[in-house]
Design an enzyme around this catalytic site. Sequence first.
Site, PDB file in Angstrom:
ATOM      1  N   HIS A   1      -5.188  -0.348   7.708  1.00 42.52           N
ATOM      2  CA  HIS A   1      -5.137   0.901   8.334  1.00 42.52           C
ATOM      3  C   HIS A   1      -5.574  -0.121   9.600  1.00 42.52           C
ATOM      4  CE1 HIS A   1      -4.293   3.076   5.348  1.00 42.52           C
ATOM      5  NE2 HIS A   1      -5.375   3.692   4.431  1.00 42.52           N
TER       6      HIS A   1
ATOM      7  N   LYS B   1      -9.713  -1.126  -4.414  1.00 43.53           N
ATOM      8  CA  LYS B   1      -9.260  -0.703  -3.751  1.00 43.53           C
ATOM      9  C   LYS B   1     -10.418   0.125  -3.150  1.00 43.53           C
ATOM     10  CE  LYS B   1      -7.740   3.068  -0.267  1.00 43.53           C
ATOM     11  NZ  LYS B   1      -6.858   4.399  -0.535  1.00 43.53           N
TER      12      LYS B   1
ATOM     13  N   HIS C   1       0.789  -0.783   0.241  1.00 41.76           N
ATOM     14  CA  HIS C   1       0.212   0.184  -0.076  1.00 41.76           C
ATOM     15  C   HIS C   1       0.824   1.650   0.319  1.00 41.76           C
ATOM     16  CE1 HIS C   1      -3.562   2.522   1.560  1.00 41.76           C
ATOM     17  NE2 HIS C   1      -2.416   3.113   1.558  1.00 41.76           N
TER      18      HIS C   1
ATOM     19  N   HIS D   1      -9.690   0.401   3.312  1.00 41.28           N
ATOM     20  CA  HIS D   1      -8.685   1.341   3.585  1.00 41.28           C
ATOM     21  C   HIS D   1     -10.301   1.236   5.043  1.00 41.28           C
ATOM     22  CE1 HIS D   1      -8.212   5.769   4.820  1.00 41.28           C
ATOM     23  NE2 HIS D   1      -9.794   5.591   5.056  1.00 41.28           N
TER      24      HIS D   1
ATOM     25  N   GLY E   1      -2.823  12.553  -1.146  1.00 40.85           N
ATOM     26  CA  GLY E   1      -3.253  13.428  -0.890  1.00 40.85           C
ATOM     27  C   GLY E   1      -3.886  14.830  -1.717  1.00 40.85           C
TER      28      GLY E   1
ATOM     29  N   THR F   1      -8.081   9.043  -1.917  1.00 35.52           N
ATOM     30  CA  THR F   1      -9.700   9.739  -1.398  1.00 35.52           C
ATOM     31  C   THR F   1      -8.986  10.099  -2.991  1.00 35.52           C
ATOM     32  OG1 THR F   1      -8.103  11.057   0.589  1.00 35.52           O
ATOM     33  CG2 THR F   1     -10.343  11.740  -0.351  1.00 35.52           C
TER      34      THR F   1
ATOM     35  N   HIS G   1       1.068   4.824  -2.296  1.00 34.43           N
ATOM     36  CA  HIS G   1       0.845   6.217  -3.392  1.00 34.43           C
ATOM     37  C   HIS G   1       1.872   6.437  -4.558  1.00 34.43           C
ATOM     38  CE1 HIS G   1      -2.840   5.693  -1.799  1.00 34.43           C
ATOM     39  NE2 HIS G   1      -2.190   5.899  -0.156  1.00 34.43           N
TER      40      HIS G   1
ATOM     41  N   ASP H   1       1.668   3.025   3.230  1.00 35.15           N
ATOM     42  CA  ASP H   1       1.227   4.610   3.472  1.00 35.15           C
ATOM     43  C   ASP H   1       1.461   5.455   2.472  1.00 35.15           C
ATOM     44  OD1 ASP H   1      -1.521   5.036   2.325  1.00 35.15           O
ATOM     45  OD2 ASP H   1      -2.094   5.526   3.932  1.00 35.15           O
TER      46      ASP H   1
ATOM     47  N   ARG I   1      -5.253   2.111  13.415  1.00 35.48           N
ATOM     48  CA  ARG I   1      -5.439   3.459  13.457  1.00 35.48           C
ATOM     49  C   ARG I   1      -6.110   3.772  15.217  1.00 35.48           C
ATOM     50  NH1 ARG I   1      -7.451   7.414   9.763  1.00 35.48           N
ATOM     51  NH2 ARG I   1      -7.328   6.021   7.937  1.00 35.48           N
TER      52      ARG I   1
END
Length: 380
Positions: A222, A154, A60, A193, A67, A98, A62, A277, A225
Amino acid sequence: MLYLIKNADVYAPSHLGMRDLLIAQGKIVAIDKKIDLPASLATTIDAAGKKVTPGLIDQHIHITGAGGKDGFLSMTPEIKAQELIACGTTTAVGLLGTDGTARNIRALYGKVCALRQEGLSAYMYSGYYGSDTVTITESIQSDMVFVAPVLGFKIAISDIRSSYPTAIELVRKLREVRVGGLLSNKKGIMHVHLGDLPTQMDVLFELVQQYQFPIAHISPTHVGRSKSLFDQAIAFAKLGGSIDITTGASKYTDPYLSVLYALDQGAPLAKMTFSTDGHAGLTKTDAQGNAIGFKKAPINENLLQIQQLIRQGGLPAELALQLVTTGPAANLGITNKGHIAVGVDADLCWFDQDWNLCDVFANGEPVMREQKILLQPAFD
Ligand SMILES: [Zn+2]
């Protein structure tokens, strides 16, 4: 190229002890206590004093940046192959976050191909947070069938930015990834996620318990968390699910401490993985917790947390390494990665006696020697 690596202390990740390795055409073709070849046949490299492990897998990360939750300026930058090599990551699985609007799934595919061209191994998931899954072709199923690097899709749950998908909506997407995987000989996973809403992983338990969907295709991330989410994740792992602990962001405690706690609670190590991440967009705060800007999640935390597990946590290296080698390889269904054996890809990390990373081989070629990156950047 043919490389003969002599006197390696091999962690496959199980500890094999002193071995010689023969590498040809990017693969490990022989492992033995002693291999000898005429000097004209192979480049011989002495690994005396080094511990040799599989290259690390980051499932995982990016790679095209993420962002954007604080506007366009907060969109994080791309990750370079040289940065991955510096932290021992030889296999990266890229994804969107996102943002499935200004970020493009086809650009992600392009970046995966670029990393492959540079000699690393790269894969990707289709989709992003929303249930309006963004794909390269017309569907998750056809991405699985026609786009070789796509390993699954995802989606986000229990997050204010998610689409609040119901179990039946998730089952229908899982069916696509499962059937697409059957047709293309891939395992096929739904990478989930998890946000911070109190619904936590409830809908994932519903998929397994009410809809009887095979748990192996559900890959929550995650999970560290918060403490209560992590406790639920431990229950998921005990049911046979793979749980992914984020090392670079979204964590209530040091990830290596989470692993020790989960082991203490009876969670199987083989069902736990780390991912960074890396380059997720994070909010920078001052000492009082006020937002003062933005930052990107680091990409080297998988390596740092494994080192912590071994040095501070006292976990034997052959166990700690599973979190970034055999664990993610099994979750992703990439059997040619994550271990050292005859016939698998020659992705290797070399460590000194204190577990400092010294050398990296990617697909059989040296890309870092004695902490010096050998791979030249595509652009100066
Ligand atoms: Zn992420």
